[in-house]
Design an enzyme around this catalytic site. Sequence first.
Site, mmCIF file in Angstrom:
data_model
loop_
_atom_site.group_PDB
_atom_site.id
_atom_site.type_symbol
_atom_site.label_atom_id
_atom_site.label_comp_id
_atom_site.label_asym_id
_atom_site.label_seq_id
_atom_site.Cartn_x
_atom_site.Cartn_y
_atom_site.Cartn_z
ATOM 1 N N LYS A 1 0.991 -0.969 0.060
ATOM 2 C CA LYS A 1 0.162 0.227 -0.194
ATOM 3 C C LYS A 1 0.632 1.750 0.185
ATOM 4 C CE LYS A 1 -4.201 -2.410 1.556
ATOM 5 N NZ LYS A 1 -4.303 -3.044 3.259
ATOM 6 N N GLN B 1 -5.327 -1.782 8.537
ATOM 7 C CA GLN B 1 -5.357 -3.467 8.209
ATOM 8 C C GLN B 1 -6.061 -3.791 9.453
ATOM 9 O OE1 GLN B 1 -3.972 -3.752 5.356
ATOM 10 N NE2 GLN B 1 -4.562 -6.207 5.575
ATOM 11 N N ASP C 1 -11.612 2.692 3.614
ATOM 12 C CA ASP C 1 -12.350 0.705 3.043
ATOM 13 C C ASP C 1 -13.771 0.946 2.876
ATOM 14 O OD1 ASP C 1 -9.869 -1.037 3.147
ATOM 15 O OD2 ASP C 1 -10.104 -0.718 4.876
HETATM 16 N N1 GUN Z 1 -7.109 -7.531 5.931
HETATM 17 C C1 GUN Z 1 -7.668 -7.871 4.388
HETATM 18 N N2 GUN Z 1 -7.954 -7.100 3.480
HETATM 19 C C2 GUN Z 1 -8.019 -5.706 4.122
HETATM 20 C C3 GUN Z 1 -9.073 -4.584 3.173
HETATM 21 O O1 GUN Z 1 -8.915 -4.263 1.681
HETATM 22 N N3 GUN Z 1 -8.667 -3.755 3.709
HETATM 23 C C4 GUN Z 1 -7.946 -3.665 5.576
HETATM 24 N N4 GUN Z 1 -8.226 -1.911 6.725
HETATM 25 N N5 GUN Z 1 -7.863 -4.346 6.169
HETATM 26 C C5 GUN Z 1 -7.885 -5.698 4.875
#
Ligand code: GUN
Length: 283
Positions: free
Chosen positions: A53, A97, A120
């Site tokens: 990211k 996350q 998200d």
């Molecule tokens: N963990 C796995 N996929 C995601 C996601 O799309 N967003 C977040 N915040 N955590 C994740």
Amino acid sequence: MANIIDGKAISAAIRAEIKEETAAFEKEHGFRPGLAVIIVGEDPASQVYVRNKRRACDEVGFYSKAYELPASTTQQELNALVDKLNEDPAIHGILCQLPLPKHLDENEVILRIDPKKDVDAFHPTNVGRIMIGDYSFLPCTPAGVMALLERSGIDITGKECVVVGRSNIVGKPQAMLLLHANGTVTVCHSRTKNLAEVCRRADILVAAIGKADFFTADMIKEGAVVIDVGMNRRADGKLTGDVDFDSVAPKASYITPVPGGVGPMTITMLMKNTLTAAKDSVR
Ligand code: GUN
């Protein structure tokens, strides 16, 4: 043999567009879109996601900041960080996350993130806005699927769309987006009777159940579009999707591979949401 939808190439094209828009945004407003990524604990898969990211932020020209907190972090400490980031004008998107260590309440964090910075799209306010079709952000994975369909020239209007999986992150919002795009949508799950039969009706099948190579050729209509959201590890360590690619590909008209299909799109859509959040902040 199906056309293979190249998620890497489509993702690269969208990132190039975001990079251009970001440069124009910075020129006009004098600051860059900013994303904060919070990770608690040392889950190796999460660490890889977070690194990717941040790399994506660099690629498109965003400001980014990672908060790597120890597994012993308390709810109060995590809440305090979220509060601080909610108030930080340099930060337009906040991503915590998941999964969090067991002693922390994910829902509490989701509720605490300012919906305007919820890139998200997990906050109930944003989930509700998706339901009524009045949204700024879409959850990244279903948004990535829609972008793949759109950029492959696949029309959804009037099509039989079958989504297999009903998670809050993928299945449910995916169904809503296909509905907004005028598809006729069926959502299936582990309790669905005659799953193979329902899948065989699909013009567009979205597979999101998390079972390696589950969807075989007998479950697919000739000429169907098959989108594989699965990410599973085989016993030999190889990454594979929910779709048995080798048997399904000859029958499908379009298919996404794993890796290289939906996966690369997810982070790209996170970048898109962060740019949108920055743009919304100057409206
Ligand atoms: N963990 C796995 N996929 C995601 C996601 O799309 N967003 C977040 N915040 N955590 C994740």
